[in-house]
Design an enzyme around this catalytic site. Structure first.
Site, PDB file in Angstrom:
ATOM      1  N   LEU A   1       1.020  -1.223  -0.114  1.00  0.00           N
ATOM      2  CA  LEU A   1       0.046   0.172   0.025  1.00  0.00           C
ATOM      3  C   LEU A   1       0.798   1.276  -0.082  1.00  0.00           C
ATOM      4  O   LEU A   1       1.488   1.568   0.921  1.00  0.00           O
ATOM      5  CB  LEU A   1      -0.778   0.023   1.300  1.00  0.00           C
ATOM      6  CG  LEU A   1      -1.785  -1.255   1.461  1.00  0.00           C
ATOM      7  CD1 LEU A   1      -2.739  -0.991   2.524  1.00  0.00           C
ATOM      8  CD2 LEU A   1      -2.524  -1.455   0.167  1.00  0.00           C
TER       9      LEU A   1
ATOM     10  N   GLY B   1      -1.034   6.619  -0.378  1.00  0.00           N
ATOM     11  CA  GLY B   1      -1.123   8.110   0.651  1.00  0.00           C
ATOM     12  C   GLY B   1       0.126   9.114   0.027  1.00  0.00           C
ATOM     13  O   GLY B   1       1.133   8.672  -0.574  1.00  0.00           O
TER      14      GLY B   1
ATOM     15  N   ARG C   1       2.475  14.565   6.381  1.00  0.00           N
ATOM     16  CA  ARG C   1       3.212  15.067   7.439  1.00  0.00           C
ATOM     17  C   ARG C   1       4.450  15.217   6.986  1.00  0.00           C
ATOM     18  O   ARG C   1       5.526  15.692   7.787  1.00  0.00           O
ATOM     19  CB  ARG C   1       3.142  14.191   8.793  1.00  0.00           C
ATOM     20  CG  ARG C   1       1.939  14.448   9.396  1.00  0.00           C
ATOM     21  CD  ARG C   1       1.721  13.144  10.260  1.00  0.00           C
ATOM     22  NE  ARG C   1       1.308  12.235   9.915  1.00  0.00           N
ATOM     23  CZ  ARG C   1       1.001  10.852  10.248  1.00  0.00           C
ATOM     24  NH1 ARG C   1       1.361  10.770  11.766  1.00  0.00           N
ATOM     25  NH2 ARG C   1       0.601   9.892   9.910  1.00  0.00           N
TER      26      ARG C   1
ATOM     27  N   GLN D   1      -5.091   3.666  -7.373  1.00  0.00           N
ATOM     28  CA  GLN D   1      -6.228   3.998  -6.414  1.00  0.00           C
ATOM     29  C   GLN D   1      -6.252   5.477  -6.628  1.00  0.00           C
ATOM     30  O   GLN D   1      -5.580   6.220  -5.961  1.00  0.00           O
ATOM     31  CB  GLN D   1      -5.658   3.378  -4.945  1.00  0.00           C
ATOM     32  CG  GLN D   1      -6.857   3.725  -4.009  1.00  0.00           C
ATOM     33  CD  GLN D   1      -6.686   3.646  -2.565  1.00  0.00           C
ATOM     34  OE1 GLN D   1      -5.423   4.054  -2.199  1.00  0.00           O
ATOM     35  NE2 GLN D   1      -7.633   3.319  -1.727  1.00  0.00           N
TER      36      GLN D   1
ATOM     37  N   GLY E   1      -3.917   0.939  15.448  1.00  0.00           N
ATOM     38  CA  GLY E   1      -4.972   0.131  15.733  1.00  0.00           C
ATOM     39  C   GLY E   1      -4.805  -0.653  16.787  1.00  0.00           C
ATOM     40  O   GLY E   1      -3.417  -1.209  16.962  1.00  0.00           O
TER      41      GLY E   1
ATOM     42  N   ASN F   1      -1.777  -3.135  15.966  1.00  0.00           N
ATOM     43  CA  ASN F   1      -1.663  -3.623  14.495  1.00  0.00           C
ATOM     44  C   ASN F   1      -0.381  -2.989  13.740  1.00  0.00           C
ATOM     45  O   ASN F   1      -0.447  -1.897  13.676  1.00  0.00           O
ATOM     46  CB  ASN F   1      -3.021  -3.351  13.999  1.00  0.00           C
ATOM     47  CG  ASN F   1      -2.914  -3.211  12.301  1.00  0.00           C
ATOM     48  OD1 ASN F   1      -2.384  -4.517  11.874  1.00  0.00           O
ATOM     49  ND2 ASN F   1      -3.842  -2.779  11.815  1.00  0.00           N
TER      50      ASN F   1
ATOM     51  N   ASN G   1       6.570   8.595   9.010  1.00  0.00           N
ATOM     52  CA  ASN G   1       5.342   9.577   8.771  1.00  0.00           C
ATOM     53  C   ASN G   1       5.882  11.087   8.552  1.00  0.00           C
ATOM     54  O   ASN G   1       5.251  11.829   7.796  1.00  0.00           O
ATOM     55  CB  ASN G   1       4.425   9.635   9.696  1.00  0.00           C
ATOM     56  CG  ASN G   1       3.665   8.209   9.969  1.00  0.00           C
ATOM     57  OD1 ASN G   1       3.277   7.784   8.783  1.00  0.00           O
ATOM     58  ND2 ASN G   1       3.399   7.728  11.193  1.00  0.00           N
TER      59      ASN G   1
ATOM     60  N   ASN H   1      54.846  11.420 -15.073  1.00  0.00           N
ATOM     61  CA  ASN H   1      54.973  12.422 -13.938  1.00  0.00           C
ATOM     62  C   ASN H   1      54.196  13.708 -14.521  1.00  0.00           C
ATOM     63  O   ASN H   1      54.674  14.279 -15.342  1.00  0.00           O
ATOM     64  CB  ASN H   1      56.397  12.790 -13.421  1.00  0.00           C
ATOM     65  CG  ASN H   1      56.369  13.417 -12.178  1.00  0.00           C
ATOM     66  OD1 ASN H   1      56.091  13.235 -11.189  1.00  0.00           O
ATOM     67  ND2 ASN H   1      56.451  14.806 -12.509  1.00  0.00           N
TER      68      ASN H   1
ATOM     69  N   SER I   1      56.345  21.469 -13.933  1.00  0.00           N
ATOM     70  CA  SER I   1      55.344  22.251 -13.216  1.00  0.00           C
ATOM     71  C   SER I   1      54.561  23.285 -14.109  1.00  0.00           C
ATOM     72  O   SER I   1      55.306  23.913 -14.898  1.00  0.00           O
ATOM     73  CB  SER I   1      55.755  22.909 -11.975  1.00  0.00           C
ATOM     74  OG  SER I   1      56.375  21.924 -11.176  1.00  0.00           O
TER      75      SER I   1
HETATM   76  C1  UD1 Z   1      -3.118   1.799   9.805  1.00  0.00           C
HETATM   77  C2  UD1 Z   1      -4.195   0.724  10.392  1.00  0.00           C
HETATM   78  C3  UD1 Z   1      -3.901   0.593  11.725  1.00  0.00           C
HETATM   79  C4  UD1 Z   1      -2.538   0.153  11.861  1.00  0.00           C
HETATM   80  C5  UD1 Z   1      -1.113   1.258  11.186  1.00  0.00           C
HETATM   81  C6  UD1 Z   1      -0.154   0.687  11.251  1.00  0.00           C
HETATM   82  C7  UD1 Z   1      -6.279   0.589   8.842  1.00  0.00           C
HETATM   83  C8  UD1 Z   1      -7.518   1.174   8.920  1.00  0.00           C
HETATM   84  N1  UD1 Z   1      -5.405   1.076  10.023  1.00  0.00           N
HETATM   85  O1  UD1 Z   1      -3.465   2.906  10.221  1.00  0.00           O
HETATM   86  O2  UD1 Z   1      -4.626  -0.413  12.526  1.00  0.00           O
HETATM   87  O3  UD1 Z   1      -1.933   0.344  13.442  1.00  0.00           O
HETATM   88  O4  UD1 Z   1      -1.860   1.340   9.795  1.00  0.00           O
HETATM   89  O5  UD1 Z   1       0.711   1.754  10.691  1.00  0.00           O
HETATM   90  O6  UD1 Z   1      -5.769   0.074   8.112  1.00  0.00           O
HETATM   91  N2  UD1 Z   1      -3.130   3.889   2.007  1.00  0.00           N
HETATM   92  C9  UD1 Z   1      -3.580   3.385   0.617  1.00  0.00           C
HETATM   93  N3  UD1 Z   1      -4.721   4.132   0.333  1.00  0.00           N
HETATM   94  C10 UD1 Z   1      -5.770   4.500   1.265  1.00  0.00           C
HETATM   95  C11 UD1 Z   1      -5.327   4.647   2.570  1.00  0.00           C
HETATM   96  C12 UD1 Z   1      -4.041   4.278   3.001  1.00  0.00           C
HETATM   97  O7  UD1 Z   1      -2.488   3.050  -0.176  1.00  0.00           O
HETATM   98  O8  UD1 Z   1      -6.658   4.732   0.867  1.00  0.00           O
HETATM   99  C13 UD1 Z   1      -1.815   3.349   2.571  1.00  0.00           C
HETATM  100  C14 UD1 Z   1      -0.985   4.607   2.883  1.00  0.00           C
HETATM  101  O9  UD1 Z   1      -0.054   5.094   1.841  1.00  0.00           O
HETATM  102  C15 UD1 Z   1      -0.125   3.840   4.012  1.00  0.00           C
HETATM  103  C16 UD1 Z   1      -0.880   2.628   4.567  1.00  0.00           C
HETATM  104  O10 UD1 Z   1      -1.859   2.388   3.668  1.00  0.00           O
HETATM  105  O11 UD1 Z   1       1.087   3.352   3.453  1.00  0.00           O
HETATM  106  C17 UD1 Z   1      -1.233   2.752   5.869  1.00  0.00           C
HETATM  107  O12 UD1 Z   1      -2.367   3.941   5.919  1.00  0.00           O
HETATM  108  P1  UD1 Z   1      -2.631   4.956   6.733  1.00  0.00           P
HETATM  109  O13 UD1 Z   1      -3.407   6.029   6.503  1.00  0.00           O
HETATM  110  O14 UD1 Z   1      -1.203   5.529   7.289  1.00  0.00           O
HETATM  111  O15 UD1 Z   1      -3.177   4.040   8.010  1.00  0.00           O
HETATM  112  P2  UD1 Z   1      -3.035   4.398   9.473  1.00  0.00           P
HETATM  113  O16 UD1 Z   1      -4.116   5.350  10.004  1.00  0.00           O
HETATM  114  O17 UD1 Z   1      -1.570   4.529   9.867  1.00  0.00           O
HETATM  115 CA    CA Z   2       0.530   5.197   8.692  1.00  0.00          CA
END
Ligand code: UD1
Ligand code: CA
Length: 457
Positions: free
Chosen positions: A9, A12, A16, A75, A142, A172, A230, A380, A408
């Protein structure tokens, strides 16, 4: 191990980071963040690796252009982790093994940990296995909710957790193994009725539990591994941990690193045993260094091949160059791309080179610029020699034969050739070719005027 595919994934933005560059392409220890989980997924044999891109998807895809095992999917809108995973459905059509789900911003995750996770998931015949960690400060993550017997019930996000759930320290990691059929068969049933109005991938845990399927959690030995990047402070921290790991591997393989906390060696750099690296060196870009070399303080090396027994002295900068055995460079020398130095060459202080080949045993010990030149053996090059290689439009070559002696303060106005075993006298401006075994001298005749200063007074 059964067949494993991975979903990474990375859609995002990384708000930050406060950056014009998407988060997963920010480098840590010489490579973009995303390369690390991709490498870990490859190491455990995941195929294909489906990369879910969104923000700057073209740049992320471009980074992996030509990689056959990587499939990029788009996405368009970031509607949550559940929605992101659903975007990988078509790319994994027909796949029925274990799907490993990873995040693009967790560069510290080890392949060994993934191997353990996959092994555990498959041995237990689980439908869903979550990698977890116990943190002293679980805020933001989570939480893993278990029943009285310790069985996993569901995952609750920070923003949805009640005060009691917020006390849970087991978090998680965002890294999972899931059965492909279960994942794609149920991901559409996940709703967005939560604090963030997002489709949570984590809700699949409760779905599996309700269906009476096996849902397990495996706790990581090392919570550091699951740290996500982040912001830029975490980026620096992750890079520091990565460097510490690479340096440790190098030290265990026989490299002396005087101060590993102040030595910046990128992933992929190879260094032979009994080489000594002094503090504040930066070594990257697929550099290979042989054994028995000494790299002094404050040296920067990128994209170089350095053979055994070389000595690179303080403050030197070496780029895309090739050094054969026992070459000495510096202090404060600059080898620019295309420099090839054969065995026992000596390049001294304040010497700059670019696109040159220098034969065995040749020396340029001080204050010299050598560009676009072919220099033979045992030559040289005197202090202050300059190859005048650029006429403002084109670059021209200088050729210097074996055993030539350049005095030189010589200017070699290229294109020009100095024959082997010739001597160019100090202060000469060479504009015509010099034949072998000759003397070239061009000087304004000196005039001495006796008592001249006294008369001035
Ligand atoms: C997520 C988990 C959380 C966990 C944490 C660990 C969920 C709902 N929550 O939270 O339980 O403790 O990761 O770091 O999954 N991303 C996409 N598309 C989206 C949303 C996110 O590709 O629509 C990707 C982001 O780029 C990132 C990852 O998914 O690489 C996690 O997304 P993020 O929004 O950071 O989730 P957290 O709130 O950190
Ligand atoms: Ca995250």
């Amino acid at each position: 191990m059964d067949h494993v595919a991975a979903i990474l994934l990375a859609a995002g933005k990384g708000t930050r980071m406060k950056s014009g560059l998407v988060k997963v392409l920010h480098p840590a220890a010489g490579q973009p963040l995303i390369d690390y989980p991709v490498a870990a997924a490859r190491t455990v044999g995941a195929k294909p690796v489906v990369l879910v891109a969104g923000h700057q998807a073209e740049a992320v895809q471009g980074h992996y252009r030509g990689a056959e095992d990587i499939r990029c999917v788009l996405q368009k809108e970031q509607l949550g982790t559940g929605h992101a995973v659903a975007c990988a459905r078509e790319a994994l059509a027909g796949f029925d093994g274990t799907v490993l789900i990873l995040c693009g911003d967790t560069p510290l995750l080890r392949a060994e940990t993934l191997e353990r996770l996959i092994g555990f998931h498959q041995a237990q015949g689980a439908t869903v296995t979550v990698l977890t960690a116990a943190l002293d400060d679980p805020y933001g993550y989570g939480r893993i909710v278990r029943d009285g017997s310790g069985a996993v019930l569901r995952i609750v996000e920070q923003k949805d957790a009640d005060p009691e759930e917020q006390e849970i320290r087991e978090i998680n990691s965002g890294i999972y193994c899931m059965d492909a059929a279960f994942l794609f068969g149920n991901i559409d049933s996940v709703g967005s009725d939560n604090a963030q109005k997002e489709f949570y991938l984590t809700d699949l845990v409760a779905v599996a539990v309700q269906k009476g399927l096996t849902c397990l959690a495996l706790e990581s030995d090392d919570p550091e591994e699951i740290m996500g990047v982040n912001d830029r402070s975490q980026l620096a921290e992750a890079a520091r941990i990565l460097r510490r790991r690479f340096n440790r591997e190098l030290m265990l393989s026989g490299v002396t690193i005087i101060d590993p906390d102040q030595t910046y060696i990128d992933r992929g750099v190879v260094i032979g045993p009994d080489t000594v690296i002094h503090p504040n060196c930066h070594i990257g870009g697929k550099t290979i260094i042989g054994s028995g070399c000494t790299i002094d303080n404050g040296v920067t090396i990128s994209g170089c091949r350095i053979a055994d027994g070389c000595h690179i002295k303080s403050g030197s900068v070496l780029e895309d160059s090739e050094l054969h055995e026992a070459v000495a460079v510096g202090p404060m020398a600059h080898l620019r791309p295309g420099t090839v130095l054969h065995a026992h060459v000596k390049i001294g202080n304040f010497v700059e080179t670019k696109k040159i080949v220098m034969g065995e045993g040749s020396k340029a010990s001080h204050l010299t610029y050598l560009g676009d030149a072919e220099i033979g053996r045992d030559v040289n090059i005197g202090c202050g020699t300059i190859t005048c290689n650029y006429d403002g439009v084109n670059k021209h070559r200088t050729v210097i034969g074996d055993r030539a002696f350049i005095g030189s303060d010589v200017q070699l106005v290229a294109p020009v050739t100095v024959g082997r075993n010739s001597l160019v006298a100090a202060g000469t401006t060479v504009t015509n070719d010099v034949p072998p075994d000759s003397l070239a001298i061009s000087r304004v005749p000196q005039v001495n005027k006796d008592g001249w200063r006294l008369k001035k007074k």
